[in-house]
Design an enzyme around this catalytic site. Structure first.
Site, mmCIF file in Angstrom:
data_model
loop_
_atom_site.group_PDB
_atom_site.id
_atom_site.type_symbol
_atom_site.label_atom_id
_atom_site.label_comp_id
_atom_site.label_asym_id
_atom_site.label_seq_id
_atom_site.Cartn_x
_atom_site.Cartn_y
_atom_site.Cartn_z
ATOM 1 C CG PHE A 113 40.694 -9.364 -2.270
ATOM 2 C CD1 PHE A 113 40.912 -9.124 -0.922
ATOM 3 C CD2 PHE A 113 39.686 -8.655 -2.917
ATOM 4 C CE1 PHE A 113 40.145 -8.208 -0.227
ATOM 5 C CE2 PHE A 113 38.915 -7.726 -2.227
ATOM 6 C CZ PHE A 113 39.142 -7.505 -0.880
ATOM 7 C CB CYS A 114 41.819 -14.763 0.451
ATOM 8 S SG CYS A 114 43.193 -15.631 -0.345
ATOM 9 C CB ALA A 115 44.980 -13.154 3.943
ATOM 10 C CE1 TYR A 169 42.760 -4.617 2.561
ATOM 11 C CE2 TYR A 169 43.980 -5.531 4.418
ATOM 12 C CZ TYR A 169 43.266 -4.487 3.840
ATOM 13 O OH TYR A 169 43.070 -3.324 4.542
ATOM 14 C CB SER A 174 40.990 -15.660 -3.427
ATOM 15 O OG SER A 174 42.391 -15.767 -3.355
#
Length: 346
Positions: free
Chosen positions: A92-94, A121, A100
């Protein structure tokens, strides 16, 4: 190979999560025990963001590709070491976007089955906070009250050893909720990390009955969620008391057991001057420098901590009152009451 995107709710407990955000983002808060494998460092993330805002999307992507391509061999080796554990992997990323998705797509193209958490996230935070609120309303808190030094944390530890569900809020926050609350403890987590830890403690409880210590909303730089505080107020309440000799002994043990505690105590003493006066605090400093902590603990309890706590303690009707001279005996008394009055009535 299965679909790349997966909602967080479908991620199992045994999965390994990889947070590809920058170290700074990771430090502010992540998902549980996710491993940080940053695609961008903090400086590169700032540089790409600036290019995106002041130049163009194309220029931002150009800078990102140039920088990340040089890191790919190292990133891949680190990924392989994580994959070697044999656990399913979700990244995952933001917001589940470029970082991601790009890395996962590359890995999947060369045969690695990895997944990307939908919404990243940000979506997890929404899920976690909603779950935190729901769980706080469905769990029953059994709250230990009492003056400083009566052994509440020790009793919680003993109850946990006896198989009961316990959340040590002060351990999650790395703070005891008092003027001396940071002495001898590790740096505090961020607010997001604290909330994540609390959510997981609620989620992983074996029963609906959770023993906790009474706390104010703020513990150092972190705050307890209002729904948690409401759940604690509506729970069952136990008042714990102990003789002064026990309390003095416990305070000295707790606040001097860590290396460097003496210097931390000396540094904090000035904070008590407006409450206790210069003469008293000067005496404290001399006693601490002489390693004579008992008199300091006794005066602090009698003249500072006990008067502050008296108002709060009178707000509750207690389901049980326990006198402590032995932590084990107190924990056993609470366990007996719990089995006879709480579990039996459930």
């Amino acid at each position: 190979m299965r679909e790349m995107w997966i909602p967080y709710a479908q991620v199992e407990e045994d999965w390994q999560l990889i947070d590809v955000r920058s170290p700074g983002e990771y430090a502010e808060g992540t998902i549980g025990e996710a491993i940080n494998l940053p695609i961008f460092g903090d400086e590169l993330r700032a540089e790409v963001g600036t290019a995106y805002k002041k130049k163009s999307v194309t220029e931002a992507k150009r800078r990102a590709v140039k920088a990340v391509s040089a890191q790919l061999p190292e990133l891949y080796e680190r990924f392989l070491s994580i994959e070697a554990t044999g656990r399913p992997i979700a990244m995952f990323c933001a917001r589940g976007g470029m970082r991601s998705q790009s890395f996962a797509s590359l890995l999947r193209a060369i045969g690695h089955e990895v997944f990307v958490i939908e919404g990243g996230y940000k979506a997890y935070r929404q899920h976690m906070l909603q779950a935190l609120h729901t769980l706080s309303g469905t769990r029953r808190f059994i709250v230990l009250h009492g003056n400083t030094g009566v052994g509440k944390t020790l009793i919680l530890n003993a109850l946990e050893e006896k198989g009961l569900d316990v959340i040590d809020i002060e351990a999650l926050a790395h703070h005891r909720g008092s003027m001396l609350g940071r002495v001898g403890l590790e740096p505090q987590p961020s607010q997001k990390t604290f909330e994540d830890r609390f959510y997981r403690a609620l989620k992983n409880a074996k029963s609906n009955n959770l023993f906790v210590e009474a706390e104010s909303k703020r513990l150092g730089r972190v705050n307890i969620d209002d729904t948690v505080l409401a759940g604690m107020r509506e729970g069952l309440h136990i008042y714990v008391d102990a003789p002064m000799w026990f309390r003095e002994q416990e305070i000295v043990r707790e606040y001097t057991r860590m290396e460097g505690a003496k210097q931390e105590l000396l540094a904090i003493m000035d904070n008590f001057r407006k409450h206790l006066g210069n003469e008293t605090v000067d005496e404290f400093v001399a006693l601490i420098q002489a390693n004579d902590y008992g008199p300091v603990a006794k005066v602090l309890m009698e003249r500072y901590y006990d008067p502050k706590y008296e108002y709060t303690s009178n707000q509750y009707t207690y389901d049980l009152k326990v006198w402590v001279e032995s932590v084990e005996a107190a924990a056993q008394e609470i366990l007996t009451w719990y089995r006879q009055s709480v579990v039996k009535d459930a």
